[in-house]
Design a protein around this motif. Structure first.
Motif, short mmCIF file in Angstrom:
data_model
loop_
_atom_site.label_atom_id
_atom_site.label_comp_id
_atom_site.label_asym_id
_atom_site.label_seq_id
_atom_site.Cartn_x
_atom_site.Cartn_y
_atom_site.Cartn_z
N GLN A 1 0.83 -1.21 0.00
CA GLN A 1 0.00 0.00 0.00
C GLN A 1 0.87 1.26 0.00
O GLN A 1 0.58 2.22 -0.71
N ALA A 2 1.95 1.25 0.78
CA ALA A 2 2.85 2.40 0.83
C ALA A 2 3.52 2.62 -0.52
O ALA A 2 3.69 3.76 -0.97
N LEU A 3 3.90 1.52 -1.18
CA LEU A 3 4.53 1.63 -2.49
C LEU A 3 3.54 2.18 -3.51
O LEU A 3 3.88 3.04 -4.33
N LYS A 4 2.30 1.70 -3.46
CA LYS A 4 1.28 2.21 -4.38
C LYS A 4 1.01 3.69 -4.12
O LYS A 4 0.80 4.47 -5.07
N THR A 5 1.04 4.10 -2.88
CA THR A 5 0.84 5.52 -2.56
C THR A 5 1.96 6.36 -3.13
O THR A 5 1.73 7.44 -3.68
N PHE A 6 3.19 5.86 -2.99
CA PHE A 6 4.32 6.59 -3.57
C PHE A 6 4.15 6.74 -5.08
O PHE A 6 4.30 7.84 -5.63
N VAL A 7 3.82 5.64 -5.76
CA VAL A 7 3.67 5.68 -7.21
C VAL A 7 2.49 6.57 -7.60
O VAL A 7 2.59 7.38 -8.54
N ARG A 8 1.40 6.45 -6.91
CA ARG A 8 0.20 7.24 -7.20
C ARG A 8 0.47 8.73 -7.04
O ARG A 8 -0.05 9.56 -7.78
N GLY A 9 1.26 9.07 -6.01
CA GLY A 9 1.56 10.47 -5.74
C GLY A 9 0.67 11.10 -4.70
O GLY A 9 0.84 12.28 -4.36
N LEU B 1 3.60 4.71 6.85
CA LEU B 1 4.25 3.69 7.68
C LEU B 1 5.42 4.28 8.46
O LEU B 1 5.73 3.86 9.56
N PHE B 2 6.09 5.24 7.85
CA PHE B 2 7.23 5.90 8.48
C PHE B 2 7.38 7.28 7.87
O PHE B 2 6.81 7.57 6.82
N THR B 3 8.15 8.12 8.53
CA THR B 3 8.37 9.48 8.07
C THR B 3 9.78 9.61 7.51
O THR B 3 10.74 9.16 8.13
N VAL B 4 9.89 10.20 6.33
CA VAL B 4 11.18 10.42 5.69
C VAL B 4 11.53 11.90 5.80
O VAL B 4 10.69 12.77 5.54
N SER B 5 12.76 12.20 6.18
CA SER B 5 13.20 13.59 6.32
C SER B 5 13.89 14.05 5.04
O SER B 5 14.32 13.24 4.21
#
Length: 319
Positions: free
Chosen positions: A10-18, A27-31
């Motif tokens: 789901q996180a990967l799909k969210t990244f791809v979707r934008g 799932l986690f926070t990226v700085s």
């Protein structure tokens, strides 16, 4: 922390979707510094694997290395972009050195030249997407002039992508900018870095890795620059400046079979937060840009989003 496989998908799909689904939590926070480090590592990995695949005679896999490097190189340039906005750290010296390192490693635009031109001209609502926008002048140089048909712009796109003069001129201008026009410190850093790269390649016979590095810096970067810039705004749009930039999303849920194509587009063209570039134009100094897909602003703008690669181009071409 252990994540369920479904959550990772789901996180990967969210990244791809934008953009996240309504109510979805990350799932986690990226700085910002995390994005910087990840793309430096990815760039290095692409060069090392290019050399490895050459040594093992796995030549078709070298294309994967180039694609990884293209994504890392373009995203590293976007990190530089955020650094000149002061959106990597609240410490100015960190922003300064992130921009310098990103520029030197990717041989992109000298931050001292980039910052005033970009922040003053491109981000001025009166100049954005007009003939006074430096990004618009870049497109004009390659035949993307106002008033043509959509078919004309598509032909011009493919003609430019296969035109060796485009890549040669683009790379040459970056060489001049970094080695002749930049401040002394930047020129010394460029010479030190690239001198070290040549020395390592010569000492350990890593010529394939060097060739891969240059292919990414010349061709990969050039492809990303053209595709991203073309779809970034409604170029020439005469109305409300707020409507010149729109979310560029990918319908991965509707077309899961397009996953690899969308993944390439999201990493090598719409890297970092470019899928939600309209938010950046409203809030240039936004330290939360790595997680913008989960933001309330992104959800509010969902109704104005343009979905799909072809739609991104046609939205721009029709403008």
């Amino acid at each position: 922390m252990v994540y369920h496989f479904g959550s990772l998908i789901q996180a990967l799909k969210t990244f791809v979707r934008g953009i996240a689904q309504p109510g979805e939590k990350p799932l986690f926070t990226v700085s910002p510094l995390g994005v910087f480090a990840a793309n430096l590592i990815g760039y290095g990995a692409s060069i090392l694997t290019f050399q490895l695949f050459w040594n093992l005679h796995l030549y078709p896999l070298m294309l994967l290395s180039v694609l990884l490097g293209q994504a890392a190189a373009w995203s590293l340039y976007m990190v530089e972009h955020h650094a000149v906005h002061g959106a990597i750290s609240r410490e100015n010296w960190i922003n300064r050195w992130v921009a310098e390192v990103a520029s030197v490693v990717g041989l992109t635009i000298d931050p001292d030249k980039y910052k005033p031109r970009h922040n003053r001209d491109h981000h001025d609502p009166r100049k954005l997407a007009t003939k006074d926008d430096p990004d618009f002048r870049f497109l004009e140089r390659w035949g993307f002039v106002p008033g043509k048909s959509v078919d004309y712009y598509y032909r011009q796109l493919f003609t430019t992508l296969v035109n060796p003069i485009y890549y040669a001129e683009n790379f040459y201008s970056r060489l001049v900018m970094n080695l002749l026009a930049a401040p002394l410190l930047h020129r010394l850093l460029v010479l030190a870095w690239w001198g070290s790269v040549l020395l390592i390649a010569f000492s350990y016979n890593l010529w394939a890795g060097l060739a891969g590095y240059l292919a990414i810096a010349i061709f990969g970067y050039g492809i990303s620059a053209l595709l991203q810039t073309l779809t970034e705004h409604r170029w020439g749009f005469q109305g409300d400046p707020a409507q010149k930039t729109f979310p560029r999303l990918l319908p991965i849920d509707e077309y899961p079979g397009m996953f690899l194509v969308y993944l390439y587009w999201r990493t090598a063209v719409l890297g970092t937060d470019l899928a939600q570039h309209q938010i950046h134009h409203r809030k240039p100094k936004n330290f939360a840009w790595p997680m913008v897909a989960y933001s309330e602003e992104a959800q509010s703008d969902r109704q104005i989003a343009i979905w799909g690669i072809k739609a991104h181009f046609e939205e721009t071409f029709k403008a």
